[in-house]
Design a protein around this motif. Structure first.
Motif, PDB file in Angstrom:
ATOM      1  N   GLN A 153     -12.091 -15.458  -0.086  1.00  0.00           N
ATOM      2  CA  GLN A 153     -12.285 -14.088  -0.557  1.00  0.00           C
ATOM      3  C   GLN A 153     -13.345 -14.035  -1.655  1.00  0.00           C
ATOM      4  O   GLN A 153     -14.210 -13.168  -1.662  1.00  0.00           O
ATOM      5  N   THR A 195     -14.707   0.043 -14.162  1.00  0.00           N
ATOM      6  CA  THR A 195     -14.863   0.618 -12.827  1.00  0.00           C
ATOM      7  C   THR A 195     -15.600   1.953 -12.898  1.00  0.00           C
ATOM      8  O   THR A 195     -16.426   2.262 -12.052  1.00  0.00           O
ATOM      9  N   SER A 246     -17.666  -2.512  -0.407  1.00  0.00           N
ATOM     10  CA  SER A 246     -16.413  -1.796  -0.182  1.00  0.00           C
ATOM     11  C   SER A 246     -15.671  -1.592  -1.490  1.00  0.00           C
ATOM     12  O   SER A 246     -15.842  -2.322  -2.470  1.00  0.00           O
ATOM     13  N   ASN A 247     -14.835  -0.598  -1.463  1.00  0.00           N
ATOM     14  CA  ASN A 247     -14.065  -0.248  -2.641  1.00  0.00           C
ATOM     15  C   ASN A 247     -13.146  -1.387  -3.101  1.00  0.00           C
ATOM     16  O   ASN A 247     -12.964  -1.603  -4.293  1.00  0.00           O
ATOM     17  N   SER A 248     -12.601  -2.108  -2.144  1.00  0.00           N
ATOM     18  CA  SER A 248     -11.715  -3.230  -2.499  1.00  0.00           C
ATOM     19  C   SER A 248     -12.457  -4.271  -3.319  1.00  0.00           C
ATOM     20  O   SER A 248     -11.905  -4.855  -4.254  1.00  0.00           O
ATOM     21  N   ARG A 295     -13.188  -2.912  -6.942  1.00  0.00           N
ATOM     22  CA  ARG A 295     -11.991  -2.949  -7.793  1.00  0.00           C
ATOM     23  C   ARG A 295     -11.731  -4.342  -8.364  1.00  0.00           C
ATOM     24  O   ARG A 295     -11.033  -4.485  -9.358  1.00  0.00           O
ATOM     25  N   ARG A 296     -12.241  -5.365  -7.673  1.00  0.00           N
ATOM     26  CA  ARG A 296     -12.023  -6.715  -8.193  1.00  0.00           C
ATOM     27  C   ARG A 296     -13.093  -7.153  -9.186  1.00  0.00           C
ATOM     28  O   ARG A 296     -12.875  -8.091  -9.952  1.00  0.00           O
ATOM     29  N   ASP A 329     -16.701 -11.962  -1.458  1.00  0.00           N
ATOM     30  CA  ASP A 329     -16.986 -10.942  -2.462  1.00  0.00           C
ATOM     31  C   ASP A 329     -18.372 -11.142  -3.080  1.00  0.00           C
ATOM     32  O   ASP A 329     -19.176 -10.216  -3.139  1.00  0.00           O
ATOM     33  N   SER A 375       0.828  -1.204   0.000  1.00  0.00           N
ATOM     34  CA  SER A 375       0.000   0.000   0.000  1.00  0.00           C
ATOM     35  C   SER A 375       0.858   1.247   0.000  1.00  0.00           C
ATOM     36  O   SER A 375       0.533   2.239  -0.651  1.00  0.00           O
TER      37      SER A 375
END
Lengths: 210, 210
Positions: free
Chosen positions: B47, A201, B7-9, B12-13, B51, A9
DNA sequence: TAGATTGTTAATCGATTAACAATC
DNA sequence: TAGATTGTTAATCGATTAACAATC
């Protein structure tokens, strides 16, 4: 060398710090506090201080950070004093755009060769570099020892060309092909740029605003 | 709409999931387990299940996930069934590359106009779209109502043109200019693509291998 | 010295992983 | 039914934020 515990990060933020500090320097800033930099970059002052402390004490209590000193420290951490020789595979629109607009020198690289497979393109020039036939890659690498490659070739050829390049001594890939390059070999660095994913995105971003 | 707690994470996936599932589908896969998908994508099965559970129950115990069903669900979440009209500002090498190689339709957009300021470029064509003079932007937007814009213009013009575009109804920016677009206005989506930062990260990657 | 701001520790928050009961 | 694999909760891990003593 420094394979210590700098988290991913933090590393992802370093190029942006480097860029902002460069702009500050160009605008005549000599010093800046974590609070002020945080405001400009949309981060918290805490995070900035934590980040900078991963690699030593760059600031000075009561004063802040010296802009140009801090910038050059970050540059060293990023390895920007080396100019790794780099080649471009694929001189279509995207390859052409990268070859002509990217500031390789300031990113730690030097573009030394451009290759393509299409006869109409071979022999042309981008900047002062002539586009070579991809078949002469072996000779070129034996002579010039490039260590990094930009992949702007069709997806179908990516895997084969990657293997070939690794055999020729390439250790880093900037990958624009439409698939995720994952190299098993240890000691190979890969940066995947998936522009399609980025646009997708944005689609979500529009939808989720209401 | 769904402004819930994704969530943003995770977001992004999603484009990457969407892409991999598309490839699996093209290769004849009908079902896939979280374990198998994890292996292919370099993630953990946990994960993946976490997700996918952000937006409902897509799988079936003892079976796994239906590839095409899951893919189209993710497509819906990403808003890919809309084809947001999009314009391109700046028809240099990069703009040209994006206009001709990006699969807008499959990313939730449709490229409807291209603009540039340089007389040598105006009047030319990219694909079947004519490059317009940027001065006719007002008329064009009044007629075609584009909602998104790609910025491939010089840094110096980015801020001014962004304001202009917002006034003309643009609500989303795919920003390739050499600075971080941060729009204060609420209700504007921005996706910054900083290719220079990406290359800089690769420089670190080389250096930190040993 | 007094004021400012770092370096650093502790607290919080969020994301990932592990585990397992539910169920197809 | 037995086997497989999800959905989901709990545990762990890591990253961010808050706080403050150190010090310029």
């Amino acid at each position: 060398m420094s394979k210590s515990a700098i988290s991913n990060s933090v590393i992802r933020r370093l190029p942006r710090y480097y860029r902002f500090l460069g702009e500050l320097e160009a605008n005549g800033y000599v010093r800046i506090s974590s609070r002020e930099l945080a405001e400009k970059m949309g981060l918290t002052a805490s995070q900035i201080r934590q980040d900078f402390n991963c690699f030593g004490e760059f600031g000075q209590q009561g004063y802040g950070y010296n802009v140009s000193g801090l910038r050059s420290e970050i540059g060293k951490i990023l390895g920007l004093e080396c100019k790794t020789p780099m080649i471009l595979l694929g001189a279509g629109n995207l390859g052409r755009a990268l070859a002509s607009h990217i500031d390789f020198q300031n990113r730690g690289f030097e573009l030394v060769g451009i290759f393509d497979a299409s006869p109409e393109i071979i022999g042309g020039k981008i900047g002062d570099i002539t586009i070579n036939d991809i078949s002469v890659l072996e000779e070129f690498c034996a002579e010039h020892h490039p260590q990094a490659a930009i992949l702007c070739i069709p997806k179908t050829e990516a895997s084969r060309e990657t293997d070939r390049l690794i055999r020729l001594g390439i250790r880093a890939f900037w990958n624009f092909t439409h698939y995720d390059l994952r190299v098993d070999h240890k000691g190979i660095a890969v940066e995947n740029v998936h522009l399609g994913d980025s646009l997708t995105t944005l689609s979500y971003g529009i939808k989720s605003m209401d």
